[in-house]
Design a protein around this motif. Sequence first.
Motif, PDB file in Angstrom:
ATOM      1  N   TYR A  26       0.857  -1.186   0.000  1.00  0.00           N
ATOM      2  CA  TYR A  26       0.000   0.000   0.000  1.00  0.00           C
ATOM      3  C   TYR A  26       0.894   1.239   0.000  1.00  0.00           C
ATOM      4  O   TYR A  26       1.714   1.420   0.910  1.00  0.00           O
ATOM      5  CB  TYR A  26      -0.899   0.001   1.236  1.00  0.00           C
ATOM      6  N   HIS A  27       0.739   2.097  -1.014  1.00  0.00           N
ATOM      7  CA  HIS A  27       1.601   3.278  -1.145  1.00  0.00           C
ATOM      8  C   HIS A  27       0.786   4.545  -1.371  1.00  0.00           C
ATOM      9  O   HIS A  27       1.343   5.569  -1.724  1.00  0.00           O
ATOM     10  CB  HIS A  27       2.583   3.090  -2.312  1.00  0.00           C
ATOM     11  N   TRP A  28      -0.545   4.476  -1.187  1.00  0.00           N
ATOM     12  CA  TRP A  28      -1.363   5.670  -1.351  1.00  0.00           C
ATOM     13  C   TRP A  28      -1.409   6.451  -0.036  1.00  0.00           C
ATOM     14  O   TRP A  28      -0.750   6.098   0.944  1.00  0.00           O
ATOM     15  CB  TRP A  28      -2.777   5.286  -1.789  1.00  0.00           C
ATOM     16  N   LEU A  29      -2.173   7.533  -0.013  1.00  0.00           N
ATOM     17  CA  LEU A  29      -2.298   8.344   1.197  1.00  0.00           C
ATOM     18  C   LEU A  29      -2.924   7.538   2.323  1.00  0.00           C
ATOM     19  O   LEU A  29      -3.695   6.603   2.093  1.00  0.00           O
ATOM     20  CB  LEU A  29      -3.163   9.573   0.911  1.00  0.00           C
ATOM     21  N   GLU A  30      -2.592   7.921   3.537  1.00  0.00           N
ATOM     22  CA  GLU A  30      -3.189   7.252   4.677  1.00  0.00           C
ATOM     23  C   GLU A  30      -4.685   7.578   4.734  1.00  0.00           C
ATOM     24  O   GLU A  30      -5.071   8.744   4.639  1.00  0.00           O
ATOM     25  CB  GLU A  30      -2.505   7.702   5.966  1.00  0.00           C
ATOM     26  N   PRO A  31      -5.538   6.585   4.875  1.00  0.00           N
ATOM     27  CA  PRO A  31      -6.988   6.842   4.889  1.00  0.00           C
ATOM     28  C   PRO A  31      -7.414   7.818   5.980  1.00  0.00           C
ATOM     29  O   PRO A  31      -8.326   8.628   5.768  1.00  0.00           O
ATOM     30  CB  PRO A  31      -7.585   5.442   5.112  1.00  0.00           C
ATOM     31  N   LEU A  95     -18.411  17.465  -2.016  1.00  0.00           N
ATOM     32  CA  LEU A  95     -16.980  17.183  -2.039  1.00  0.00           C
ATOM     33  C   LEU A  95     -16.534  16.501  -0.754  1.00  0.00           C
ATOM     34  O   LEU A  95     -15.748  15.542  -0.789  1.00  0.00           O
ATOM     35  CB  LEU A  95     -16.202  18.487  -2.245  1.00  0.00           C
ATOM     36  N   GLY A  96     -17.029  16.971   0.386  1.00  0.00           N
ATOM     37  CA  GLY A  96     -16.663  16.335   1.651  1.00  0.00           C
ATOM     38  C   GLY A  96     -17.116  14.894   1.706  1.00  0.00           C
ATOM     39  O   GLY A  96     -16.368  14.011   2.166  1.00  0.00           O
ATOM     40  N   ARG A  97     -18.339  14.631   1.245  1.00  0.00           N
ATOM     41  CA  ARG A  97     -18.818  13.244   1.223  1.00  0.00           C
ATOM     42  C   ARG A  97     -17.977  12.385   0.293  1.00  0.00           C
ATOM     43  O   ARG A  97     -17.664  11.227   0.617  1.00  0.00           O
ATOM     44  CB  ARG A  97     -20.287  13.215   0.792  1.00  0.00           C
ATOM     45  N   ALA A  98     -17.589  12.942  -0.870  1.00  0.00           N
ATOM     46  CA  ALA A  98     -16.770  12.169  -1.812  1.00  0.00           C
ATOM     47  C   ALA A  98     -15.392  11.866  -1.226  1.00  0.00           C
ATOM     48  O   ALA A  98     -14.858  10.764  -1.404  1.00  0.00           O
ATOM     49  CB  ALA A  98     -16.627  12.938  -3.129  1.00  0.00           C
ATOM     50  N   VAL A  99     -14.815  12.837  -0.519  1.00  0.00           N
ATOM     51  CA  VAL A  99     -13.497  12.600   0.098  1.00  0.00           C
ATOM     52  C   VAL A  99     -13.604  11.547   1.190  1.00  0.00           C
ATOM     53  O   VAL A  99     -12.750  10.651   1.300  1.00  0.00           O
ATOM     54  CB  VAL A  99     -12.934  13.923   0.649  1.00  0.00           C
ATOM     55  N   ASN A 100     -14.644  11.622   2.011  1.00  0.00           N
ATOM     56  CA  ASN A 100     -14.819  10.610   3.054  1.00  0.00           C
ATOM     57  C   ASN A 100     -15.048   9.224   2.448  1.00  0.00           C
ATOM     58  O   ASN A 100     -14.527   8.221   2.962  1.00  0.00           O
ATOM     59  CB  ASN A 100     -16.002  10.985   3.952  1.00  0.00           C
ATOM     60  N   ALA A 101     -15.839   9.177   1.368  1.00  0.00           N
ATOM     61  CA  ALA A 101     -16.055   7.891   0.707  1.00  0.00           C
ATOM     62  C   ALA A 101     -14.748   7.356   0.117  1.00  0.00           C
ATOM     63  O   ALA A 101     -14.481   6.145   0.174  1.00  0.00           O
ATOM     64  CB  ALA A 101     -17.109   8.039  -0.395  1.00  0.00           C
ATOM     65  N   TYR A 102     -13.926   8.251  -0.401  1.00  0.00           N
ATOM     66  CA  TYR A 102     -12.641   7.826  -0.969  1.00  0.00           C
ATOM     67  C   TYR A 102     -11.719   7.285   0.130  1.00  0.00           C
ATOM     68  O   TYR A 102     -10.984   6.318  -0.096  1.00  0.00           O
ATOM     69  CB  TYR A 102     -11.984   8.999  -1.682  1.00  0.00           C
ATOM     70  N   SER A 103     -11.757   7.900   1.294  1.00  0.00           N
ATOM     71  CA  SER A 103     -10.934   7.391   2.398  1.00  0.00           C
ATOM     72  C   SER A 103     -11.377   5.986   2.797  1.00  0.00           C
ATOM     73  O   SER A 103     -10.543   5.127   3.110  1.00  0.00           O
ATOM     74  CB  SER A 103     -11.024   8.337   3.598  1.00  0.00           C
ATOM     75  N   ASP A 104     -12.693   5.723   2.776  1.00  0.00           N
ATOM     76  CA  ASP A 104     -13.169   4.373   3.078  1.00  0.00           C
ATOM     77  C   ASP A 104     -12.674   3.375   2.034  1.00  0.00           C
ATOM     78  O   ASP A 104     -12.287   2.243   2.372  1.00  0.00           O
ATOM     79  CB  ASP A 104     -14.700   4.360   3.136  1.00  0.00           C
ATOM     80  N   ARG A 108     -10.298   0.135   2.735  1.00  0.00           N
ATOM     81  CA  ARG A 108     -10.587  -1.232   2.293  1.00  0.00           C
ATOM     82  C   ARG A 108      -9.505  -1.737   1.343  1.00  0.00           C
ATOM     83  O   ARG A 108      -9.172  -2.935   1.354  1.00  0.00           O
ATOM     84  CB  ARG A 108     -11.954  -1.266   1.598  1.00  0.00           C
ATOM     85  N   HIS A 109      -8.947  -0.839   0.530  1.00  0.00           N
ATOM     86  CA  HIS A 109      -7.872  -1.235  -0.384  1.00  0.00           C
ATOM     87  C   HIS A 109      -6.631  -1.685   0.394  1.00  0.00           C
ATOM     88  O   HIS A 109      -6.016  -2.702   0.057  1.00  0.00           O
ATOM     89  CB  HIS A 109      -7.517  -0.045  -1.288  1.00  0.00           C
ATOM     90  N   ARG A 110      -6.286  -0.946   1.426  1.00  0.00           N
ATOM     91  CA  ARG A 110      -5.125  -1.323   2.238  1.00  0.00           C
ATOM     92  C   ARG A 110      -5.351  -2.665   2.931  1.00  0.00           C
ATOM     93  O   ARG A 110      -4.471  -3.533   2.923  1.00  0.00           O
ATOM     94  CB  ARG A 110      -4.846  -0.233   3.272  1.00  0.00           C
ATOM     95  N   GLU A 111      -6.536  -2.827   3.511  1.00  0.00           N
ATOM     96  CA  GLU A 111      -6.839  -4.095   4.174  1.00  0.00           C
ATOM     97  C   GLU A 111      -6.866  -5.242   3.166  1.00  0.00           C
ATOM     98  O   GLU A 111      -6.402  -6.352   3.469  1.00  0.00           O
ATOM     99  CB  GLU A 111      -8.180  -3.987   4.892  1.00  0.00           C
ATOM    100  N   GLY A 112      -7.392  -4.975   1.962  1.00  0.00           N
ATOM    101  CA  GLY A 112      -7.423  -6.014   0.949  1.00  0.00           C
ATOM    102  C   GLY A 112      -6.032  -6.438   0.511  1.00  0.00           C
ATOM    103  O   GLY A 112      -5.772  -7.627   0.285  1.00  0.00           O
ATOM    104  N   LEU A 113      -5.108  -5.474   0.391  1.00  0.00           N
ATOM    105  CA  LEU A 113      -3.734  -5.821   0.019  1.00  0.00           C
ATOM    106  C   LEU A 113      -3.059  -6.643   1.104  1.00  0.00           C
ATOM    107  O   LEU A 113      -2.296  -7.575   0.812  1.00  0.00           O
ATOM    108  CB  LEU A 113      -2.942  -4.549  -0.266  1.00  0.00           C
ATOM    109  N   GLU A 114      -3.324  -6.304   2.362  1.00  0.00           N
ATOM    110  CA  GLU A 114      -2.758  -7.100   3.462  1.00  0.00           C
ATOM    111  C   GLU A 114      -3.300  -8.518   3.437  1.00  0.00           C
ATOM    112  O   GLU A 114      -2.545  -9.492   3.613  1.00  0.00           O
ATOM    113  CB  GLU A 114      -3.078  -6.422   4.795  1.00  0.00           C
ATOM    114  N   ARG A 169      -8.124  -3.004  -7.554  1.00  0.00           N
ATOM    115  CA  ARG A 169      -7.715  -1.888  -8.409  1.00  0.00           C
ATOM    116  C   ARG A 169      -8.923  -1.207  -9.036  1.00  0.00           C
ATOM    117  O   ARG A 169      -9.016   0.019  -9.068  1.00  0.00           O
ATOM    118  CB  ARG A 169      -6.779  -2.402  -9.502  1.00  0.00           C
ATOM    119  N   ASP A 170      -9.886  -1.994  -9.543  1.00  0.00           N
ATOM    120  CA  ASP A 170     -11.059  -1.412 -10.185  1.00  0.00           C
ATOM    121  C   ASP A 170     -11.900  -0.624  -9.191  1.00  0.00           C
ATOM    122  O   ASP A 170     -12.439   0.449  -9.534  1.00  0.00           O
ATOM    123  CB  ASP A 170     -11.892  -2.513 -10.832  1.00  0.00           C
ATOM    124  N   ALA A 171     -12.030  -1.134  -7.966  1.00  0.00           N
ATOM    125  CA  ALA A 171     -12.804  -0.408  -6.955  1.00  0.00           C
ATOM    126  C   ALA A 171     -12.146   0.921  -6.619  1.00  0.00           C
ATOM    127  O   ALA A 171     -12.820   1.948  -6.473  1.00  0.00           O
ATOM    128  CB  ALA A 171     -12.956  -1.266  -5.702  1.00  0.00           C
TER     129      ALA A 171
END
Length: 336
Positions: A26-31, A95-104, A108-114, A169-171
Amino acid sequence: MTRVVADRIETQQEALQFGDPIGCHYHWLEPDEVDSYGDSVRRLAAKVELAVDAFERTSQLSEDVFAGEAADTLRDRAARRRDESATVRDHLRGLGRAVNAYSDVLRRHREGLEQLRDFAVSKGLEVRDNRIWPPVETLPGDAGQKQVDAWENDWKAYQACFEAKVELRDARRAATRDLVRALAEHAGVHPDEDRARLVPSGAREVRFGDLRREAAEEALEAVQAGDAAEAARGTVDALRRREQTALGRLENLVLAEAPPEEVQAQAAQVQSLHRELTEARVEARDAEAVAQREQAQADRAARDLRDAESGRPRLVVDRAEWAPADRPTDLRDRLG
């Protein structure tokens, strides 16, 4: 026999194909940081809500409280500011809702990679350099049934890892597109509508979409031409060094009174390098001229876009080039 795979940077190319190493780092921003930013945007929307209420109350001042031309002007301006503030508020909320949804999604992406990495380890696949490496591509002809079964199981495990990676990746890509749309809505930027948007500039109309596209294309061509010129200069420098080295060897052979055939062979090599160097210099001069011309066109397109955005009229002057009377005129040269 094992499959040799180039170590591509998957984070940049995203060109994952079956049989490639599967990145599980995982190399993206911290959720949590992304989530905190989304919360701050929504708090800003709440503050804008206060401004909406204030403009609403101001626009509804009664004639008994404040009357006259100044009062009417104040109420009209307050009504316009109320509508503008309400739009900003809604965009900030989205925009705030979209950013919060992106953090979720990132969480999930980080947990999925683990989980993907743990699954690969549990199945006995090779995990190295934060990558899940594919099994051996082929087996020797004398491989036993037990070895064949293990090989098939390894490939089935790799296939499961590959499919899980593609889903993750697609998600993440879908969430990124949603976030970009929310950002575009907040900024009022709709690239697809640029072509239909006309903004008056003096006596003419300027198509901002076309100007932006032209400026971007000219800038890209200028960069490519500059790279080509730089590569041509590098080729000239390399050939010049090779020619100097060959001349030094020729001089040493002559001083050492080497056999004539060796001297002639070295002289032929010097002549060949000199011809290559001459041709490379011509190509470098041509590439430099093209780079200068492309840069001038990119600068002109950038100025046109800047002038159009600032509302200044555009004055286009074509410089006429003198040509002898007996020389046929090339319309393509005249018209650019």
